[in-house]
Scaffold this motif. Structure first.
Motif, PDB file in Angstrom:
ATOM      1  N   TYR A 153     -16.714  -3.218 -14.950  1.00 25.23           N
ATOM      2  CA  TYR A 153     -15.881  -2.508 -13.971  1.00 25.23           C
ATOM      3  C   TYR A 153     -14.719  -3.372 -13.483  1.00 25.23           C
ATOM      4  N   VAL A 154     -14.814  -4.691 -13.719  1.00 27.11           N
ATOM      5  CA  VAL A 154     -13.722  -5.619 -13.482  1.00 27.11           C
ATOM      6  C   VAL A 154     -13.946  -6.777 -14.441  1.00 27.11           C
ATOM      7  N   VAL A 155     -12.902  -7.538 -14.757  1.00 28.30           N
ATOM      8  CA  VAL A 155     -13.079  -8.716 -15.608  1.00 28.30           C
ATOM      9  C   VAL A 155     -13.648  -9.836 -14.750  1.00 28.30           C
ATOM     10  N   HIS A 156     -14.890 -10.244 -15.042  1.00 29.14           N
ATOM     11  CA  HIS A 156     -15.569 -11.267 -14.267  1.00 29.14           C
ATOM     12  C   HIS A 156     -15.426 -12.639 -14.931  1.00 29.14           C
ATOM     13  N   HIS A 157     -15.580 -13.669 -14.116  1.00 27.37           N
ATOM     14  CA  HIS A 157     -15.665 -15.033 -14.644  1.00 27.37           C
ATOM     15  C   HIS A 157     -16.937 -15.156 -15.469  1.00 27.37           C
ATOM     16  N   ILE A 158     -16.858 -15.855 -16.602  1.00 29.60           N
ATOM     17  CA  ILE A 158     -18.019 -16.008 -17.472  1.00 29.60           C
ATOM     18  C   ILE A 158     -19.182 -16.676 -16.730  1.00 29.60           C
ATOM     19  N   GLN A 159     -18.890 -17.634 -15.853  1.00 25.38           N
ATOM     20  CA  GLN A 159     -19.970 -18.289 -15.112  1.00 25.38           C
ATOM     21  C   GLN A 159     -20.648 -17.333 -14.135  1.00 25.38           C
ATOM     22  N   LYS A 160     -19.898 -16.380 -13.621  1.00 24.78           N
ATOM     23  CA  LYS A 160     -20.473 -15.386 -12.713  1.00 24.78           C
ATOM     24  C   LYS A 160     -21.458 -14.489 -13.458  1.00 24.78           C
ATOM     25  N   VAL A 161     -21.064 -14.014 -14.618  1.00 19.98           N
ATOM     26  CA  VAL A 161     -21.947 -13.147 -15.407  1.00 19.98           C
ATOM     27  C   VAL A 161     -23.206 -13.909 -15.811  1.00 19.98           C
ATOM     28  N   ILE A 162     -23.024 -15.140 -16.293  1.00 25.81           N
ATOM     29  CA  ILE A 162     -24.177 -15.957 -16.687  1.00 25.81           C
ATOM     30  C   ILE A 162     -25.097 -16.208 -15.504  1.00 25.81           C
ATOM     31  N   ALA A 163     -24.535 -16.558 -14.361  1.00 29.70           N
ATOM     32  CA  ALA A 163     -25.349 -16.874 -13.185  1.00 29.70           C
ATOM     33  C   ALA A 163     -26.209 -15.683 -12.776  1.00 29.70           C
ATOM     34  N   ASN A 194     -28.120 -19.277 -24.852  1.00 28.33           N
ATOM     35  CA  ASN A 194     -28.663 -17.983 -25.274  1.00 28.33           C
ATOM     36  C   ASN A 194     -28.042 -16.838 -24.489  1.00 28.33           C
ATOM     37  N   THR A 195     -27.909 -17.040 -23.182  1.00 32.84           N
ATOM     38  CA  THR A 195     -27.287 -16.013 -22.351  1.00 32.84           C
ATOM     39  C   THR A 195     -25.816 -15.840 -22.714  1.00 32.84           C
ATOM     40  N   LEU A 196     -25.133 -16.947 -22.947  1.00 36.28           N
ATOM     41  CA  LEU A 196     -23.727 -16.879 -23.343  1.00 36.28           C
ATOM     42  C   LEU A 196     -23.569 -16.137 -24.667  1.00 36.28           C
ATOM     43  N   LYS A 197     -24.445 -16.410 -25.609  1.00 37.56           N
ATOM     44  CA  LYS A 197     -24.381 -15.743 -26.915  1.00 37.56           C
ATOM     45  C   LYS A 197     -24.581 -14.236 -26.747  1.00 37.56           C
ATOM     46  N   ARG A 198     -25.511 -13.857 -25.902  1.00 34.97           N
ATOM     47  CA  ARG A 198     -25.770 -12.440 -25.661  1.00 34.97           C
ATOM     48  C   ARG A 198     -24.525 -11.747 -25.102  1.00 34.97           C
ATOM     49  N   ILE A 199     -23.844 -12.429 -24.206  1.00 37.01           N
ATOM     50  CA  ILE A 199     -22.624 -11.868 -23.608  1.00 37.01           C
ATOM     51  C   ILE A 199     -21.511 -11.756 -24.647  1.00 37.01           C
ATOM     52  N   LYS A 200     -21.362 -12.807 -25.448  1.00 33.73           N
ATOM     53  CA  LYS A 200     -20.320 -12.796 -26.486  1.00 33.73           C
ATOM     54  C   LYS A 200     -20.610 -11.759 -27.559  1.00 33.73           C
ATOM     55  N   ASP A 201     -21.876 -11.672 -27.982  1.00 33.95           N
ATOM     56  CA  ASP A 201     -22.252 -10.702 -29.012  1.00 33.95           C
ATOM     57  C   ASP A 201     -21.995  -9.273 -28.563  1.00 33.95           C
ATOM     58  N   MET A 254     -13.331 -14.055 -18.031  1.00 33.86           N
ATOM     59  CA  MET A 254     -12.282 -15.058 -17.827  1.00 33.86           C
ATOM     60  C   MET A 254     -12.931 -16.391 -17.521  1.00 33.86           C
ATOM     61  N   GLY A 255     -12.139 -17.461 -17.560  1.00 32.74           N
ATOM     62  CA  GLY A 255     -12.628 -18.769 -17.153  1.00 32.74           C
ATOM     63  C   GLY A 255     -13.394 -19.499 -18.243  1.00 32.74           C
ATOM     64  N   ALA A 256     -13.884 -20.687 -17.887  1.00 32.41           N
ATOM     65  CA  ALA A 256     -14.563 -21.566 -18.835  1.00 32.41           C
ATOM     66  C   ALA A 256     -16.001 -21.799 -18.397  1.00 32.41           C
ATOM     67  N   VAL A 257     -16.828 -22.289 -19.338  1.00 27.06           N
ATOM     68  CA  VAL A 257     -18.214 -22.616 -19.015  1.00 27.06           C
ATOM     69  C   VAL A 257     -18.696 -23.709 -19.958  1.00 27.06           C
ATOM     70  N   ASP A 258     -19.520 -24.605 -19.433  1.00 24.99           N
ATOM     71  CA  ASP A 258     -20.223 -25.585 -20.255  1.00 24.99           C
ATOM     72  C   ASP A 258     -21.607 -25.008 -20.527  1.00 24.99           C
ATOM     73  N   GLU A 259     -21.827 -24.521 -21.727  1.00 24.37           N
ATOM     74  CA  GLU A 259     -23.040 -23.763 -22.015  1.00 24.37           C
ATOM     75  C   GLU A 259     -24.312 -24.608 -22.048  1.00 24.37           C
ATOM     76  N   ILE A 260     -24.179 -25.929 -22.158  1.00 24.95           N
ATOM     77  CA  ILE A 260     -25.379 -26.778 -22.158  1.00 24.95           C
ATOM     78  C   ILE A 260     -25.499 -27.603 -20.876  1.00 24.95           C
ATOM     79  N   SER A 261     -24.621 -27.342 -19.924  1.00 20.82           N
ATOM     80  CA  SER A 261     -24.686 -28.060 -18.653  1.00 20.82           C
ATOM     81  C   SER A 261     -24.217 -27.158 -17.516  1.00 20.82           C
ATOM     82  N   PHE A 262     -24.842 -25.985 -17.423  1.00 24.13           N
ATOM     83  CA  PHE A 262     -24.464 -25.012 -16.395  1.00 24.13           C
ATOM     84  C   PHE A 262     -24.822 -25.556 -15.018  1.00 24.13           C
ATOM     85  N   ASN A 263     -23.936 -25.354 -14.038  1.00 23.73           N
ATOM     86  CA  ASN A 263     -23.986 -26.142 -12.812  1.00 23.73           C
ATOM     87  C   ASN A 263     -24.341 -25.372 -11.552  1.00 23.73           C
TER      88      ASN A 263
END
Length: 533
Positions: free
Chosen positions: A61-71, A226-233, A239-248
């Motif tokens: 419904y809006v373009v979210h930050h990738i870290q927000k979706v993952i969180a 794994n969560t990032l892959k699910r979102i990408k797939d 938008m934004g960046a994420v460290d997929e092996i060191s989520f903060n």
């Protein structure tokens, strides 16, 4: 037991398992309703299914930050596991679940039919759109339905409206004082606050110049690949960046409590002093990083307040009351106030634009690529970390958007998407009201705008900027300076009856016409060609 299933086979097995149970009741848990203390979970009941789902309805419904979706997805999955460990039956649809219709009503209808549910229950959503969607769903449903409180907030949806009934202005300070009394927070008597003052805001405005040393945030090094892959797939646009092996970010109650304890022990001592400060090399300063944990309801606001006050009382010789009061005010006062205002004024609030601003949000809000150092750092930090503190949001990113007379719809969309803690009930009132003055003064009695001098006073951005904060016109003059006076000039009719703007409007009227013309011309150049600045 958790019915998840990333394959058709596992989904089928789980469906068969559920049909063996005498299911009577379906309970929905939304992604921001992760309240471990909710009374729903006090007892297990084999006749109850709890349903949680990752849905395109919510990611798109809006373009979210990738870290927000993952969180949110990580926190939801952790919450479902926590429920399962306590014997509750959970159906969890991830994005790739074969039965996931990606839309809430369709998923609910499917489950009700498949499991012969005779009652549907949900917790009241905190977003108007979801509230309306669930009300419509219940209207058309042929089974019993019931809505429950989330048992999270310290006020009901209607408390603020009742508090300000008959009043023309909604002054947050009065509401905050009432909340202090109601919950007996930092009170000596029923009328007297600790420290002799209700508000220590004047003590909360120090510029940070490298001292005292800022402890590293209580971070995490989580593998979310794994969560990032699910979102990408799924092809979800983010938008934004994420460290997929060191989520903060904290994504469980255990994580959240750890961040709360760390804040008390390491950051509270200087929180109030530097809560408005900004530095290009410091992301979090002395801020708590608790907003996502609270807005997803992993932490209750009262437990946060009580923990902080308890720690302060044990360490009064080291921590001044001003550090604590500033923190309490944000949660007990501002957070509850904004939510109350949201339910008071929606849905009309979503489209209010009293200043009639219609310009496009500059492209650099999505990249951080601008020569203005304050904007570059505040936006780049937001893109890298899904975070900026309230002054960066209000007096840098929001200030520029308002001074350039940007359409508040576009500003809303950006703020709602980019920040990890942004849920509409708290975002839109802060953005459209506090930041953009689009409500004409409902939240803020005057617009929060400034020239470059305020940014220089509270930050270390201006030192390395190619623009001079002391110059108002000319190629190397700080853009905020001309934009500020141009804004006052162009919106003077809107402010002519605003008493809090009298001094600035008087200064505007005294300006030399030639100087004012130069300021206006410079500002118009910036507004028309933001990519050049």
């Amino acid at each position: 037991m958790t019915a998840t299933g990333n394959t058709a086979e596992s989904g089928f097995k789980n469906q068969c398992l559920i049909k063996l149970l005498p299911v009577k009741k379906l309970r929905l848990i939304l992604g921001d309703q992760l309240n471990h203390k909710h009374s729903w979970f006090d007892e297990t009941d084999n006749e109850v299914i709890y349903f949680m789902a990752e849905m395109r309805q919510e990611t798109d419904y809006v373009v979210h930050h990738i870290q927000k979706v993952i969180a949110f997805f990580e926190a939801m999955r952790n919450f479902a596991d926590w429920l399962e460990e306590r014997g509750h039956f959970v159906i969890y649809y991830d994005l790739s679940h074969p039965d996931n219709k990606q839309e809430l009503s369709k998923n609910l209808n499917q489950l009700i039919k498949a499991h012969q549910v005779d009652k549907f229950e949900y917790q009241l959503p905190d977003e108007f759109r979801l509230d309306q969607q669930l009300k419509e769903f219940c209207k058309t449903s042929n089974i019993k339905t019931e809505a429950h409180d989330t048992e999270h907030f310290l006020t009901s949806r209607s408390d603020l409206e009742s508090f300000f009934k008959g009043k023309k202005t909604y002054t947050m300070e009065y509401f905050y004082r009432d909340m202090r009394k109601k919950y007996d927070i930092m009170m000596l008597t029923e009328k007297d606050p600790e420290g002799g003052k209700w508000n220590f805001d004047q003590s909360n405005r120090k510029k940070w110049n490298g001292k005292p040393e800022i402890p590293h945030e209580r971070g995490f090094r989580k593998d979310v690949s794994n969560t990032l892959k699910r979102i990408k797939d799924a092809g979800i646009k983010t938008m934004g960046a994420v460290d997929e092996i060191s989520f903060n970010w904290p994504t469980s109650r255990t994580d959240s409590l750890s961040v709360l304890n760390y804040f008390c022990e390491n950051l509270l001592v200087h929180f109030g002093d530097y809560q408005d400060a900004m530095d290009p090399d410091q992301v979090y300063l002395f801020h708590s990083r608790l907003s996502f944990a609270m807005n997803s309801k992993m932490l209750h606001p009262l437990e946060v307040i009580k923990k902080v006050i308890e720690y302060w009382r044990e360490n009064k010789n080291q921590i001044d009351i001003s550090q604590v009061e500033g923190f309490v005010r944000q949660i007990l006062g501002w957070r509850e106030y904004m939510r109350g205002l949201y339910w008071m004024k929606m849905p009309e609030y979503r489209t209010t634009n009293k200043l009639e601003n219609h310009n496009k949000l500059p492209d650099f809000y999505w990249t951080g690529e601008t020569k203005m150092k304050c904007l570059h750092h505040a936006i780049k930090q937001s893109l890298d970390h899904a975070y900026a503190h309230h002054i960066q949001r209000l007096m840098v990113a929001g200030n520029y958007a308002l001074l350039t007379q940007t359409n508040p719809d576009e500003v809303d969309e950006w703020y709602l998407g980019i920040y990890i803690d942004a849920i509409e009930w708290v975002e839109i009132t802060n953005t459209r009201g506090m930041s953009q003055f689009a409500d004409g003064g409902l939240v803020a009695t005057k617009p929060y705008v400034s020239s470059g001098s305020y940014i220089n006073k509270m930050s270390n951005y201006c030192k390395s900027c190619e623009y001079s904060v002391s110059k108002k016109t000319g190629d190397n003059a700080c853009p905020f300076n001309s934009l500020y006076w141009n804004f006052l000039f162009e919106k003077r009719e809107h402010f002519k009856n605003n008493q809090r703007m009298n001094m600035m409007m008087s200064l505007l009227n005294k300006k030399d016409p030639d100087d004012l013309e130069k300021l206006v011309n410079r500002a118009q150049e910036i507004i028309k060609n933001p990519q050049n600045f």
